[in-house]
Design an enzyme around this catalytic site. Structure first.
Site, PDB file in Angstrom:
ATOM      1  N   HIS A 230       0.812  -1.209   0.000  1.00 50.55           N
ATOM      2  CA  HIS A 230       0.000   0.000   0.000  1.00 50.55           C
ATOM      3  C   HIS A 230       0.851   1.267   0.000  1.00 50.55           C
ATOM      4  CE1 HIS A 230      -3.115   2.828  -0.035  1.00 50.55           C
ATOM      5  NE2 HIS A 230      -2.463   3.452   0.913  1.00 50.55           N
ATOM      6  N   TYR A 234       1.949   5.585  -2.329  1.00 51.47           N
ATOM      7  CA  TYR A 234       2.279   6.974  -1.945  1.00 51.47           C
ATOM      8  C   TYR A 234       3.724   7.294  -2.291  1.00 51.47           C
ATOM      9  CZ  TYR A 234      -2.187   6.470   0.272  1.00 51.47           C
ATOM     10  OH  TYR A 234      -3.507   6.219   0.479  1.00 51.47           O
ATOM     11  N   HIS A 381      -9.328   1.570 -10.983  1.00 53.19           N
ATOM     12  CA  HIS A 381      -8.938   2.507  -9.912  1.00 53.19           C
ATOM     13  C   HIS A 381      -7.492   2.962 -10.093  1.00 53.19           C
ATOM     14  CE1 HIS A 381      -7.789   3.890  -5.905  1.00 53.19           C
ATOM     15  NE2 HIS A 381      -7.005   2.849  -5.750  1.00 53.19           N
ATOM     16  N   PHE A 382      -6.576   2.011 -10.211  1.00 52.16           N
ATOM     17  CA  PHE A 382      -5.193   2.483 -10.163  1.00 52.16           C
ATOM     18  C   PHE A 382      -4.714   3.066 -11.493  1.00 52.16           C
ATOM     19  CE2 PHE A 382      -4.220  -2.241 -10.436  1.00 52.16           C
ATOM     20  CZ  PHE A 382      -3.492  -2.253 -11.616  1.00 52.16           C
ATOM     21  N   HIS A 383      -5.458   2.830 -12.568  1.00 52.74           N
ATOM     22  CA  HIS A 383      -5.057   3.551 -13.790  1.00 52.74           C
ATOM     23  C   HIS A 383      -5.428   5.027 -13.691  1.00 52.74           C
ATOM     24  CE1 HIS A 383      -3.926  -0.309 -15.423  1.00 52.74           C
ATOM     25  NE2 HIS A 383      -3.247   0.372 -16.324  1.00 52.74           N
ATOM     26  N   ARG A 446     -10.196  -9.216 -12.735  1.00 51.89           N
ATOM     27  CA  ARG A 446      -8.958  -8.574 -13.158  1.00 51.89           C
ATOM     28  C   ARG A 446      -7.974  -9.655 -13.595  1.00 51.89           C
ATOM     29  NH1 ARG A 446      -5.622  -6.511  -7.805  1.00 51.89           N
ATOM     30  NH2 ARG A 446      -4.154  -5.924  -9.439  1.00 51.89           N
ATOM     31  N   ARG A 447      -6.849  -9.258 -14.182  1.00 54.02           N
ATOM     32  CA  ARG A 447      -5.751 -10.159 -14.533  1.00 54.02           C
ATOM     33  C   ARG A 447      -6.240 -11.405 -15.242  1.00 54.02           C
ATOM     34  NH1 ARG A 447      -2.157 -10.029  -8.961  1.00 54.02           N
ATOM     35  NH2 ARG A 447      -0.997  -8.253  -9.674  1.00 54.02           N
TER      36      ARG A 447
HETATM   37 FE1  HAS Z   1      -5.497   2.456  -4.205  1.00 53.82          FE
HETATM   38  C1  HAS Z   1      -5.801  -0.950  -4.753  1.00 53.82           C
HETATM   39  C2  HAS Z   1      -7.537   2.197  -1.486  1.00 53.82           C
HETATM   40  C3  HAS Z   1      -5.053   5.792  -3.540  1.00 53.82           C
HETATM   41  C4  HAS Z   1      -2.905   2.533  -6.433  1.00 53.82           C
HETATM   42  N1  HAS Z   1      -4.560   1.051  -5.386  1.00 53.82           N
HETATM   43  C5  HAS Z   1      -4.842  -0.280  -5.472  1.00 53.82           C
HETATM   44  C6  HAS Z   1      -3.936  -0.907  -6.403  1.00 53.82           C
HETATM   45  C7  HAS Z   1      -3.083   0.076  -6.838  1.00 53.82           C
HETATM   46  C8  HAS Z   1      -3.490   1.313  -6.201  1.00 53.82           C
HETATM   47  C9  HAS Z   1      -1.925  -0.093  -7.793  1.00 53.82           C
HETATM   48  O1  HAS Z   1      -8.631  -0.004   0.291  1.00 53.82           O
HETATM   49  C10 HAS Z   1      -3.964  -2.372  -6.822  1.00 53.82           C
HETATM   50  C11 HAS Z   1      -3.023  -3.223  -6.057  1.00 53.82           C
HETATM   51  C12 HAS Z   1      -3.124  -4.648  -6.574  1.00 53.82           C
HETATM   52  O2  HAS Z   1      -2.509  -4.941  -7.625  1.00 53.82           O
HETATM   53  O3  HAS Z   1      -3.845  -5.456  -5.987  1.00 53.82           O
HETATM   54  N2  HAS Z   1      -6.208   3.757  -2.801  1.00 53.82           N
HETATM   55  C13 HAS Z   1      -7.050   3.460  -1.805  1.00 53.82           C
HETATM   56  C14 HAS Z   1      -7.374   4.673  -1.050  1.00 53.82           C
HETATM   57  C15 HAS Z   1      -6.664   5.691  -1.647  1.00 53.82           C
HETATM   58  C16 HAS Z   1      -5.933   5.096  -2.733  1.00 53.82           C
HETATM   59  C17 HAS Z   1      -8.277   4.800   0.106  1.00 53.82           C
HETATM   60  N3  HAS Z   1      -4.250   3.894  -4.866  1.00 53.82           N
HETATM   61  C18 HAS Z   1      -4.218   5.199  -4.462  1.00 53.82           C
HETATM   62  C19 HAS Z   1      -3.171   5.905  -5.155  1.00 53.82           C
HETATM   63  C20 HAS Z   1      -2.567   4.990  -5.974  1.00 53.82           C
HETATM   64  C21 HAS Z   1      -3.256   3.730  -5.775  1.00 53.82           C
HETATM   65  C22 HAS Z   1      -2.844   7.360  -4.942  1.00 53.82           C
HETATM   66  C23 HAS Z   1      -1.426   5.135  -6.908  1.00 53.82           C
HETATM   67  C24 HAS Z   1      -0.708   6.213  -7.069  1.00 53.82           C
HETATM   68  N4  HAS Z   1      -6.515   0.931  -3.338  1.00 53.82           N
HETATM   69  C25 HAS Z   1      -7.240   1.030  -2.187  1.00 53.82           C
HETATM   70  C26 HAS Z   1      -7.691  -0.308  -1.796  1.00 53.82           C
HETATM   71  C27 HAS Z   1      -7.210  -1.204  -2.722  1.00 53.82           C
HETATM   72  C28 HAS Z   1      -6.458  -0.404  -3.661  1.00 53.82           C
HETATM   73  C29 HAS Z   1      -8.497  -0.678  -0.623  1.00 53.82           C
HETATM   74  C30 HAS Z   1      -7.396  -2.729  -2.742  1.00 53.82           C
HETATM   75  C31 HAS Z   1      -8.508  -3.121  -3.619  1.00 53.82           C
HETATM   76  C32 HAS Z   1      -8.637  -4.614  -3.721  1.00 53.82           C
HETATM   77  O4  HAS Z   1      -9.693  -5.135  -3.333  1.00 53.82           O
HETATM   78  O5  HAS Z   1      -7.716  -5.302  -4.196  1.00 53.82           O
HETATM   79  C33 HAS Z   1      -6.640   7.141  -1.195  1.00 53.82           C
HETATM   80  O6  HAS Z   1      -5.319   7.547  -0.954  1.00 53.82           O
HETATM   81  C34 HAS Z   1      -7.290   8.052  -2.184  1.00 53.82           C
HETATM   82  C35 HAS Z   1      -7.455   9.444  -1.659  1.00 53.82           C
HETATM   83  C36 HAS Z   1      -7.744  10.402  -2.785  1.00 53.82           C
HETATM   84  C37 HAS Z   1      -8.694  11.323  -2.786  1.00 53.82           C
HETATM   85  C38 HAS Z   1      -8.845  12.241  -3.995  1.00 53.82           C
HETATM   86  C39 HAS Z   1      -8.423  13.677  -3.696  1.00 53.82           C
HETATM   87  C40 HAS Z   1      -8.450  14.507  -4.951  1.00 53.82           C
HETATM   88  C41 HAS Z   1      -7.445  15.334  -5.364  1.00 53.82           C
HETATM   89  C42 HAS Z   1      -7.584  16.061  -6.682  1.00 53.82           C
HETATM   90  C43 HAS Z   1      -8.124  17.471  -6.516  1.00 53.82           C
HETATM   91  C44 HAS Z   1      -8.238  18.157  -7.806  1.00 53.82           C
HETATM   92  C45 HAS Z   1      -7.727  19.389  -8.084  1.00 53.82           C
HETATM   93  C46 HAS Z   1      -7.858  19.922  -9.482  1.00 53.82           C
HETATM   94  C47 HAS Z   1      -7.005  20.227  -7.101  1.00 53.82           C
HETATM   95  C48 HAS Z   1      -9.617  11.498  -1.655  1.00 53.82           C
HETATM   96  C49 HAS Z   1      -6.208  15.584  -4.595  1.00 53.82           C
HETATM   97  C50 HAS Z   1      -8.598  21.215  -9.554  1.00 53.82           C
HETATM   98  C51 HAS Z   1      -8.723  21.517 -11.003  1.00 53.82           C
HETATM   99  C52 HAS Z   1      -8.990  22.722 -11.537  1.00 53.82           C
HETATM  100  C53 HAS Z   1      -9.128  22.866 -12.971  1.00 53.82           C
HETATM  101  C54 HAS Z   1      -9.142  23.905 -10.728  1.00 53.82           C
HETATM  102 CU   CU1 Z   2      -3.713   0.121  -0.733  1.00 56.54          CU
END
Ligand code: HAS
Ligand code: CU1
Length: 562
Positions: A230, A234, A381-383, A446-447
């Site tokens: 996990h 980050y 999700h992760f893409h 998946r996969r």
């Molecule tokens: Fe995830 C599975 C939970 C974030 C990558 N994640 C994965 C896998 C990958 C991955 C690679 O709880 C698959 C692993 C595998 O092969 O089995 N993930 C989360 C949670 C977050 C999260 C709670 N993941 C990421 C990030 C990744 C990533 C970042 C890569 C860089 N994920 C999971 C969970 C799994 C999981 C389970 C397991 C699923 C399963 O069953 O296998 C959090 O960190 C996300 C928080 C993000 C937000 C969004 C905030 C929005 C922002 C943008 C603001 C926009 C702006 C633009 C400022 C709350 C910051 C304004 C624009 C204008 C034009 C003004």
């Molecule tokens: Cu994770």
């Protein structure tokens, strides 16, 4: 005017080393990405793999390509980018030269590790996917190479931390400058986070693959893997966050609204990134639901710094838009410099990160996870997260970083083509992201080489549209990649250099409110103490369940399913 590049690099040896990390990283990115569109076509119901096999005769199966794609893009490219920017940026900010022997040692270890792992991957001796779960058993050289590659990041951590210690000794009582603060918390987080993977590889997998031990307990191995698995996300994310906090507001023509808030975000990542790995193991038997619940709650805590980031970065962009004359509720969005790929790429990435992050919260919810686990939803999700936001930020960064490292100017034509590639990448990933999430909800695993399944297995008419989205997304991404390679070659091949570009300072944004000279700033700067707290949290979240697993080991021999 002629540029004496040799003299410049001997005064700034860190620039050459940074360039080597970036160059290797982007070559790996391009090679790894070539497999992606073919996988997208598979999820579009089209079997294009035979075609790919004709181009790459060493390819024996879909899963070998998928392993290469995951290892190269998710593990290798991201780490090399982090090793480049998370050393270069603090060195420039502090005006200090990094310990160059160590900087090069890290590069050498990364190259040797990568080559060692590449041989069994290409020879189809390690088709174990990028998570290499036992009992799948690959060639020892794959595990050893991967381990060496990861260990090279520890050397990079030393290089960055040593810069900070040197600066601290020379400036007693001063608060660490922001980018360096981000780099230090980032590397401390990674040292703690990567311990699980390093233990898994050195104590379990390498001895097992060499035949020194007979079996490995799959559950113990998975638990150590996700200890790192996990927070590794980050490790990929925070270099991109560093850039959108420290550089993007400047490129937008404004300022970062709050420097202390940015520090709090990075500190929260240091504390909460690691003790959450069980959210990948909700479906694993043998771990008590109590500990799964604890990790589920802590996962919600680690979403908070991203929610704060959404607020702080959006507010900084709004400030910039208004300073540029934007009016009204959303008029400021239009005035932002959308024609600059260095600006557009990370901002489009941030937009994709919103649904990607929302999906992450779904994944992390103990019960909802059962609906999506092991379905195509997860790669969807992760893409959006790593392949869109992190990758687009890295692509955008090259537009200001490469001129600074090489003196080579970016022409208006290259900017236009670059912008097209960025939009195509964004569009293609949105289509693919939507298609994969949707297919996952309809039960597509998946996969899986789904085009090889019996004809009626995935013939549900409800799948027509998501399949179409995946296939079109894949084709658009292939176009984006080809265009991107063209832009980069156009930038790098010509020999013209401009001395002014080499001398340009880092485009760091000023902050509206600062941490230096404030009590809060000093408290946040006590990183030894915060690191100890992070270690304690990991010990609490992992100690009892790991002790239990070690009490009832269940080693099994390896399997080769390919
Ligand atoms: Fe995830 C599975 C939970 C974030 C990558 N994640 C994965 C896998 C990958 C991955 C690679 O709880 C698959 C692993 C595998 O092969 O089995 N993930 C989360 C949670 C977050 C999260 C709670 N993941 C990421 C990030 C990744 C990533 C970042 C890569 C860089 N994920 C999971 C969970 C799994 C999981 C389970 C397991 C699923 C399963 O069953 O296998 C959090 O960190 C996300 C928080 C993000 C937000 C969004 C905030 C929005 C922002 C943008 C603001 C926009 C702006 C633009 C400022 C709350 C910051 C304004 C624009 C204008 C034009 C003004
Ligand atoms: Cu994770």
């Amino acid at each position: 005017m002629a540029v004496d590049l040799r003299a410049h690099y001997s005064a700034h040896p860190e620039k050459r080393a940074t360039l080597y990390f970036l160059a290797l990283g982007f070559v790996v990115f391009v090679v790894g990405s070539l497999f992606g569109p073919f996988q997208a076509l598979n999820y579009g119901g089209l079997d294009a793999y035979p075609l790919l096999r004709r181009l790459l005769p060493f390819l024996n199966s879909y899963y070998q390509g998928l392993t290469l794609h995951g290892v190269l893009n998710a593990i290798v490219f991201t780490q090399l980018f982090a090793q480049a920017v998370m050393v270069y940026l603090p060195a420039q900010e502090l005006g200090l030269r990094p310990r160059m022997k160590a900087f090069w040692l890290a590069w050498g270890m990364a190259v040797v590790g990568l080559l060692t792992a590449a041989v069994p991957l290409l020879a189809d001796e390690a088709t174990v996917l990028y998570t290499f779960y036992p009992p799948l058993k690959g060639h020892w050289a794959f595990y050893a190479g991967a381990g060496l590659f990861v260990l090279s990041s520890w050397v990079s951590a030393y290089v960055a931390l040593e810069l900070w210690w040197r600066w601290k000794r020379a400036h007693p009582g001063r608060v660490t400058p922001l980018v360096t603060y981000m780099a230090v918390t980032f590397w401390l987080m990674w040292l703690l986070a990567s311990l699980g993977l390093v233990l898994e590889v050195t104590v379990l997998l390498v001895p097992w693959a060499l035949g020194l031990i007979e079996g490995v307990d799959p559950l113990l191995a998975r638990t150590l893997f996700w200890w790192t698995g996990h927070p590794i996300v980050y490790f990929w994310l925070l270099p991109a966050y560093t850039i959108v906090y420290a550089v993007l507001p400047k490129q937008a023509g404004g300022r970062l609204v709050s420097d202390p808030m940015a520090r709090i975000v990075f500190l929260l990542f240091l504390l909460f990134s690691t003790p959450v790995g069980f959210h990948h193991q909700f479906a694993d038997p043998g771990i008590s639901p109590f500990w799964k619940g604890v990790h589920s709650v802590l996962t919600m805590a680690v979403a908070v710094p991203s929610l704060i980031t959404a607020f702080t970065v959006a507010a900084s962009l709004e400030l910039a838009g208004r300073l540029r004359g934007g009016r009204g509720l959303l008029g400021w969005v239009r005035t932002l410099p959308w024609r600059e790929p260095a600006f557009a790429a990370p901002v489009l990435g941030l937009l994709a990160f919103i649904p990607g992050g929302a999906g992450g919260i779904v994944n992390a919810s103990f019960t909802l996870n059962y609906v999506v686990h092991n379905t195509a939803w997860v790669p969807g999700h992760f893409h959006l997260q790593v392949a869109t936001f992190v990758t687009l930020t890295a692509l955008g960064t090259l537009f200001w970083l490469v001129p600074q490292l090489t003196g080579k100017p970016v022409s208006e034509g290259q900017k236009r083509l670059g912008l097209t590639a960025v939009w195509l990448w964004f569009g293609g990933m949105l289509l693919l992201g939507l298609g994969l999430h949707w297919a996952g909800l309809l039960g597509v695993p998946r996969r899986s080489y789904i085009v090889g399944a019996p004809p009626d297995a995935y013939a549900d008419p409800a799948l027509t549209l998501p399949k179409l989205l995946n296939a079109v997304g894949g084709v658009v991404l292939l176009l984006a990649l080809v265009l991107w390679v063209g832009v980069m070659l156009g930038l790098l091949l010509p020999r013209r250099r401009e001395p002014a570009l080499l001398e340009a300072p880092l485009p760091l944004a000023e902050a509206v409110s600062n941490a230096d000279g404030r009590r809060l700033g000093r408290a946040l700067d006590r990183l030894g103490l915060w690191f100890a707290l992070a270690v304690l949290l990991v010990a609490i979240a992992y100690g009892p369940p790991l002790a239990r697993l070690l009490e009832q080991l269940n080693p099994v021999a390896g399997l080769r399913l390919w």
